[in-house]
Design an enzyme around this catalytic site. Structure first.
Site, mmCIF file in Angstrom:
data_model
loop_
_atom_site.group_PDB
_atom_site.id
_atom_site.type_symbol
_atom_site.label_atom_id
_atom_site.label_comp_id
_atom_site.label_asym_id
_atom_site.label_seq_id
_atom_site.Cartn_x
_atom_site.Cartn_y
_atom_site.Cartn_z
ATOM 1 N N LYS A 257 0.729 -1.017 0.592
ATOM 2 C CA LYS A 257 0.216 -0.092 -0.314
ATOM 3 C C LYS A 257 0.969 1.447 -0.090
ATOM 4 O O LYS A 257 1.788 1.683 0.994
ATOM 5 C CB LYS A 257 -0.961 0.008 1.034
ATOM 6 C CG LYS A 257 -1.489 1.423 1.609
ATOM 7 C CD LYS A 257 -1.911 1.110 2.757
ATOM 8 C CE LYS A 257 -3.093 2.180 2.808
ATOM 9 N NZ LYS A 257 -3.874 2.441 4.183
ATOM 10 N N ASP A 262 -2.539 10.553 3.491
ATOM 11 C CA ASP A 262 -3.886 10.183 3.849
ATOM 12 C C ASP A 262 -4.793 11.244 4.865
ATOM 13 O O ASP A 262 -4.369 10.861 6.276
ATOM 14 C CB ASP A 262 -4.241 8.921 4.026
ATOM 15 C CG ASP A 262 -5.222 8.239 5.001
ATOM 16 O OD1 ASP A 262 -6.020 8.737 4.312
ATOM 17 O OD2 ASP A 262 -5.601 7.102 5.641
ATOM 18 N N LYS A 269 -10.274 13.383 7.881
ATOM 19 C CA LYS A 269 -9.128 12.797 9.673
ATOM 20 C C LYS A 269 -9.435 14.011 11.062
ATOM 21 O O LYS A 269 -9.044 14.814 10.188
ATOM 22 C CB LYS A 269 -7.851 11.918 9.379
ATOM 23 C CG LYS A 269 -7.689 10.974 9.089
ATOM 24 C CD LYS A 269 -6.419 10.226 9.402
ATOM 25 C CE LYS A 269 -6.018 8.921 7.638
ATOM 26 N NZ LYS A 269 -6.516 8.015 9.089
ATOM 27 N N ASP A 280 1.767 6.441 5.198
ATOM 28 C CA ASP A 280 0.662 5.638 4.921
ATOM 29 C C ASP A 280 0.976 4.766 3.782
ATOM 30 O O ASP A 280 0.392 4.073 3.217
ATOM 31 C CB ASP A 280 -0.459 6.556 4.732
ATOM 32 C CG ASP A 280 -2.071 5.023 5.107
ATOM 33 O OD1 ASP A 280 -1.264 4.199 5.196
ATOM 34 O OD2 ASP A 280 -2.532 5.200 4.193
ATOM 35 N N ASP A 339 -11.906 7.440 4.733
ATOM 36 C CA ASP A 339 -10.538 6.812 5.543
ATOM 37 C C ASP A 339 -10.339 5.312 5.676
ATOM 38 O O ASP A 339 -9.161 5.051 5.267
ATOM 39 C CB ASP A 339 -10.884 6.950 6.349
ATOM 40 C CG ASP A 339 -9.824 7.224 7.508
ATOM 41 O OD1 ASP A 339 -8.364 7.418 6.940
ATOM 42 O OD2 ASP A 339 -9.011 7.598 8.889
ATOM 43 N N GLU A 341 -9.822 3.117 2.769
ATOM 44 C CA GLU A 341 -8.649 3.321 1.641
ATOM 45 C C GLU A 341 -7.687 2.595 1.360
ATOM 46 O O GLU A 341 -7.411 2.156 -0.103
ATOM 47 C CB GLU A 341 -8.222 4.732 1.052
ATOM 48 C CG GLU A 341 -7.012 5.331 1.629
ATOM 49 C CD GLU A 341 -6.654 5.066 2.837
ATOM 50 O OE1 GLU A 341 -7.127 5.351 3.617
ATOM 51 O OE2 GLU A 341 -5.160 5.201 3.482
ATOM 52 N N ARG A 343 -7.742 -0.937 1.789
ATOM 53 C CA ARG A 343 -8.131 -1.512 1.357
ATOM 54 C C ARG A 343 -8.477 -2.073 -0.302
ATOM 55 O O ARG A 343 -8.654 -2.665 -0.740
ATOM 56 C CB ARG A 343 -9.182 -2.045 2.993
ATOM 57 C CG ARG A 343 -10.764 -1.599 2.701
ATOM 58 C CD ARG A 343 -11.464 -1.568 4.052
ATOM 59 N NE ARG A 343 -10.695 -1.529 5.151
ATOM 60 C CZ ARG A 343 -11.059 -1.695 5.877
ATOM 61 N NH1 ARG A 343 -11.776 -2.434 6.113
ATOM 62 N NH2 ARG A 343 -10.866 -1.215 7.319
HETATM 63 N N1 BES Z 1 -3.734 4.645 6.688
HETATM 64 C C1 BES Z 1 -4.680 4.617 8.212
HETATM 65 C C2 BES Z 1 -4.391 3.739 8.339
HETATM 66 C C3 BES Z 1 -3.553 3.778 10.169
HETATM 67 C C4 BES Z 1 -4.507 4.810 10.731
HETATM 68 C C5 BES Z 1 -2.339 3.415 10.209
HETATM 69 C C6 BES Z 1 -2.934 5.290 11.960
HETATM 70 C C7 BES Z 1 -1.113 4.256 11.103
HETATM 71 C C8 BES Z 1 -2.341 5.024 12.114
HETATM 72 C C9 BES Z 1 -6.134 4.076 7.332
HETATM 73 O O1 BES Z 1 -6.255 4.240 6.194
HETATM 74 C C10 BES Z 1 -7.362 4.358 8.175
HETATM 75 O O2 BES Z 1 -7.636 5.339 8.435
HETATM 76 N N2 BES Z 1 -8.443 3.362 8.535
HETATM 77 C C11 BES Z 1 -9.264 3.256 9.258
HETATM 78 C C12 BES Z 1 -10.434 2.351 8.848
HETATM 79 C C13 BES Z 1 -11.370 2.915 9.493
HETATM 80 C C14 BES Z 1 -12.017 4.019 9.310
HETATM 81 C C15 BES Z 1 -12.406 1.577 9.419
HETATM 82 C C16 BES Z 1 -8.919 3.151 10.978
HETATM 83 O O3 BES Z 1 -7.940 2.563 11.505
HETATM 84 O O4 BES Z 1 -9.324 4.659 11.481
HETATM 85 ZN ZN ZN Z 2 -4.454 4.789 4.809
HETATM 86 MG MG MG Z 3 -7.287 5.573 5.843
#
Ligand code: BES
Ligand code: ZN
Ligand code: MG
Length: 492
Positions: A257, A262, A269, A280, A339, A341, A343
């Site tokens: 990825k 992000d 966020k 990211d 967010d 994204e 996957r």
């Molecule tokens: N890149 C983030 C995950 C992340 C967050 C990695 C903090 C490292 C530190 C990912 O894209 C994301 O935002 N995931 C969300 C998913 C949720 C909306 C189901 C998350 O983990 O909050």
């Molecule tokens: Zn992300």
């Molecule tokens: Mg995200």
């Protein structure tokens, strides 16, 4: 940093700092048998002070009793507690000291091999020192850090030369992954990453294909297109092919990825720590680091790197919560949070990797879920897999490299959690429950039949430089996964 190996007698070695390892409660420097005759009282006293406590370093002047200017004693703890990481970790401590003292060079005496049966101590010394001494100062007007050179004293230098060369290539792969991961988002867009991929491909004779936005659209990469459509920086799909194995041998596909930033998109966020979302892209950078190193090591395997890269931004053109999109494999996904994204772009890349290359194995890396940090913290990555054998192999590599992983389950109950009322799947689970697994469940739907392991590196991809952290993981990106997978590829 330059590294050379010698079988010089430590007493005769001309160096600014002669460093040796000491076991707990021991009065000897390992591998330095003759020191006792030359040893001064101050060394004996310092040996008692240091006492071989794990990670403790003690520096003493030699007052010209031997040719080295200083001696450094490095504690490695109790013999029973020695792991595959002990010498790497403590070598990192030594390197930190050498840099602090602003030395031009230093010397490490290799400990006897009975201590480090699995991973040779010279490899660990090389990796520990190299990974510790790389500082990301590209954007500093004044470069602060001068990197000392290293001599490693061994008893048989011929056998070990290749070993050290390999460890240097591996460490440089890690450092390469770190350096691009650390780039700020204004300096590193999907196009920048594609250019890095082209650069290493050209240097190391790999094939590199970069799909443009237009091509992605035409070929049906609905996930990559949707996530990328809010940014003025176009999305890319980067593919690198390394052919080191037999021509008809099925390849291994590595997917990473690479969200260069992000923001969360329309599901924005919070502002606090949003800057960290430049990391990211670490999964993609890990794949780049692996491809660079494996092509320099000339490993006898076929490996394909697939890196979907986008910037996730809110704008008038962004994809929205409520949208339904069609992924590369034809399945539809209801977007409930923009967010989530990673996957979406990974599902496209995994399906493409499987369909185009019929690989024997697929491994993906992603800073995929905050939930992974809640579950495992910052020292372990999560793995989720559909194949027992592959999982076992990766776990063995994890043991050898000390890039630590922990397995999470995935069964039909979790698959049910991402079912949508209006599309084949939805891009989030139910509330916060099992967030890392429901993300993996989404990816699982992109794979038809190939053995696959997913590695969520959200907690381990970068560090804040905490005092207890490993010295060879300085503040910033860690390049997690590069050593792990290079070990796996060497043991296949
Ligand atoms: N890149 C983030 C995950 C992340 C967050 C990695 C903090 C490292 C530190 C990912 O894209 C994301 O935002 N995931 C969300 C998913 C949720 C909306 C189901 C998350 O983990 O909050
Ligand atoms: Zn992300
Ligand atoms: Mg995200």
């Amino acid at each position: 940093m330059k590294i050379k190996i010698e079988n010089t007698n430590p007493i005769k070695k001309k160096t600014e700092m002669l460093c040796g390892f000491v076991l707990e409660n021991s009065d000897k420097i390992l591998g330095f048998n003759k020191i006792n005759s030359k040893i001064t009282d101050s060394v004996k006293q310092s040996l008692r002070d240091n006492n071989g406590v794990f990670g403790r370093v003690t520096v003493i002047p030699t007052n010209n009793k031997i040719t080295a200017k200083r001696i450094l004693l490095a504690g490695i703890g109790r013999k029973e507690k020695i792991s595959n990481d002990t010498i790497r970790f403590v070598s990192g401590k030594i390197a930190q000291k050498a840099s602090e003292l602003k030395l031009k060079e230093f010397t490490i005496i290799t400990p006897p091999s009975f201590l480090t049966e699995n991973i040779s101590s010279t490899s660990q010394i090389t990796e520990g020192c190299k990974m510790t001494l790389n500082k990301f100062d590209k954007f500093k007007s004044k470069k602060e850090c001068s990197v000392p050179d290293l001599s490693i004293l061994v008893s048989d230098s011929k056998k070990i030369a290749k070993n050290i060369k390999n460890s240097e290539i591996i460490s440089e792969g890690v450092i390469f992954a770190r350096n691009i991961s650390n780039l700020p988002p204004n300096e590193c867009t999907p196009t920048t990453l594609a250019n890095f991929a082209k650069m290493i491909s050209k240097k190391n004779k790999m094939k590199c294909i970069v799909f443009s936005r237009n091509e992605l659209y035409k070929k049906g990469f609905g996930g990559i297109i949707a996530v990328g459509q809010g940014s003025k920086n176009d999305p890319k799909l980067i593919v690198m092919e390394y052919h080191g194995g037999k021509q008809n041998e099925k390849p291994i596909v590595l997917v990473g990825k690479a969200v260069t930033f992000d923001t969360g998109g329309i599901s924005l966020k919070p502002g606090e720590k949003m800057d960290e979302m430049k990391f990211d892209k670490c999964g993609g950078c890990t794949v780049l680091g692996i491809m660079k190193a494996l092509s320099e090591l000339k490993l006898p395997v076929n490996v394909i790197g697939v890196i979907p890269s986008v910037e996730n931004m809110p704008s008038g053109e962004s994809y929205r919560p409520g949208d339904i999109i069609k992924l590369y494999n034809g399945k539809t996904a209801e977007i409930l949070n923009t967010d989530a994204e990673g996957r979406l772009i990974l599902a496209d890349a995994l399906a493409y990797g499987e369909k185009r290359y019929s690989p024997k194995v697929i491994i993906d890396f992603a800073t995929l879920t905050g939930a992974c940090i809640v579950a495992l913290g910052n020292n372990m990555a999560a793995i989720v897999s559909n194949d027992e054998k592959l999982k076992q192999k990766i776990k063995e590599s994890s043991k050898r490299t000390t890039e630590e992983i922990w397995e999470l389950p995935l069964n039909d109950d979790y698959m049910d959690m991402i079912k949508s009322d209006v599309a084949d799947m939805k891009n989030i689970g139910i509330g916060r429950a099992a967030g890392t697994i429901t993300a993996a469940a989404f990816l699982r739907n992109a794979i038809e039949k190939t053995p696959w392991v997913h590695i969520d590196i959200a907690g381990v991809a970068w560090t804040q430089g905490a005092t207890k952290s490993k010295p060879y993981n300085p503040k910033g990106a860690t390049g997690f996964g590069v050593r792990l997978i290079l070990d796996y590829l060497q043991k296949i």
